[in-house]
Design a protein around this motif. Structure first.
Motif, PDB file in Angstrom:
ATOM      1  N   GLU A 126       0.725  -1.199   0.074  1.00 38.85           N
ATOM      2  CA  GLU A 126       0.150   0.082  -0.079  1.00 38.85           C
ATOM      3  C   GLU A 126       0.841   1.346   0.054  1.00 38.85           C
ATOM      4  O   GLU A 126       1.914   1.236   0.470  1.00 38.85           O
ATOM      5  N   CYS A 130      -2.632   0.293  -3.991  1.00 38.21           N
ATOM      6  CA  CYS A 130      -2.116  -1.116  -3.368  1.00 38.21           C
ATOM      7  C   CYS A 130      -1.618  -1.702  -4.713  1.00 38.21           C
ATOM      8  O   CYS A 130      -2.537  -2.149  -5.584  1.00 38.21           O
ATOM      9  N   TRP A 176     -10.335  -3.112   0.827  1.00 32.52           N
ATOM     10  CA  TRP A 176      -9.658  -2.195   1.823  1.00 32.52           C
ATOM     11  C   TRP A 176     -10.370  -2.347   3.157  1.00 32.52           C
ATOM     12  O   TRP A 176     -11.607  -2.326   3.436  1.00 32.52           O
ATOM     13  N   ARG A 220      -9.515  -1.194   7.779  1.00 30.75           N
ATOM     14  CA  ARG A 220      -8.915   0.058   8.341  1.00 30.75           C
ATOM     15  C   ARG A 220      -8.959  -0.395   9.656  1.00 30.75           C
ATOM     16  O   ARG A 220      -9.788  -0.983  10.322  1.00 30.75           O
ATOM     17  N   ARG A 264     -10.490  -3.941  13.669  1.00 32.71           N
ATOM     18  CA  ARG A 264     -10.468  -3.842  12.057  1.00 32.71           C
ATOM     19  C   ARG A 264     -11.795  -3.801  11.434  1.00 32.71           C
ATOM     20  O   ARG A 264     -12.787  -4.484  11.806  1.00 32.71           O
ATOM     21  N   TYR A 273      -4.624   1.790   7.026  1.00 28.74           N
ATOM     22  CA  TYR A 273      -5.445   1.299   6.020  1.00 28.74           C
ATOM     23  C   TYR A 273      -4.744   0.029   5.510  1.00 28.74           C
ATOM     24  O   TYR A 273      -3.606   0.393   4.905  1.00 28.74           O
ATOM     25  N   TYR A 274      -5.588  -0.930   5.198  1.00 26.14           N
ATOM     26  CA  TYR A 274      -4.876  -2.356   4.751  1.00 26.14           C
ATOM     27  C   TYR A 274      -5.573  -2.664   3.406  1.00 26.14           C
ATOM     28  O   TYR A 274      -6.711  -2.578   3.393  1.00 26.14           O
ATOM     29  N   TRP A 287      -2.526 -10.011   2.868  1.00 29.46           N
ATOM     30  CA  TRP A 287      -2.619  -8.774   3.289  1.00 29.46           C
ATOM     31  C   TRP A 287      -1.260  -7.896   3.272  1.00 29.46           C
ATOM     32  O   TRP A 287      -0.578  -8.548   3.161  1.00 29.46           O
ATOM     33  N   GLN A 293       0.904  -4.358   4.429  1.00 31.85           N
ATOM     34  CA  GLN A 293       1.336  -3.940   5.568  1.00 31.85           C
ATOM     35  C   GLN A 293       0.613  -2.742   6.294  1.00 31.85           C
ATOM     36  O   GLN A 293       1.029  -2.455   7.381  1.00 31.85           O
ATOM     37  N   GLY A 294      -0.085  -1.995   5.162  1.00 34.29           N
ATOM     38  CA  GLY A 294      -0.777  -0.796   5.635  1.00 34.29           C
ATOM     39  C   GLY A 294      -0.126   0.443   5.312  1.00 34.29           C
ATOM     40  O   GLY A 294       1.164   0.552   5.096  1.00 34.29           O
TER      41      GLY A 294
END
Length: 125
Positions: free
Chosen positions: A6, A22, A36, A38, A45, A93-94, A115, A117-118
């Protein structure tokens, strides 16, 4: 090996806009959902938005009308356009991808297996 990276997080004033990106690599499923999520400090989450391989989208009520999820398949990139940002949008945010279940766009986090790392989004009032 699947990687999601991301970018685009930043600090903005309330009412401002950001676009998160992303980049996905190593993912070869043709029928998929990407999403997405967060997570704010001290909170669980939360699902934000999802898109499937047919272009269907789904949004949480908290962002509907303000956020837009999209993808550029040629660039293997997922986007989240965030407008009218509020302090309550402050979170990490992921992006996430499922394992190719061929489901319509959904916000069920347990079905997302890959996933990133954000990227941090901070909205000040």
């Amino acid at each position: 090996q699947v990687h999601l990276v991301e970018s685009g997080g930043d600090s903005v004033q309330a009412g401002g806009s950001l676009r998160l990106s992303c980049v996905l690599s190593g993912y070869d499923h043709t029928n998929y959902c990407m999403a997405w999520f967060r997570q704010a400090p001290g909170k669980e989450r939360e699902a934000v938005a999802a898109i499937d391989s047919d272009g269907n989208t789904k949004y949480s009520n908290s962002v509907k009308g303000r956020f837009t999820i999209s993808e550029d398949n040629a660039k293997n990139t997922l986007y989240l356009q965030m407008n009218s940002l509020e302090p309550e949008d402050t979170a990490m945010y992921y992006c996430a991808a499922d394992a190719g279940y061929a489901l319509r766009a959904h916000l069920q986090s347990e079905l997302y297996v890959f996933w990133g790392q954000g990227t941090q989004v901070t909205v000040s009032s």
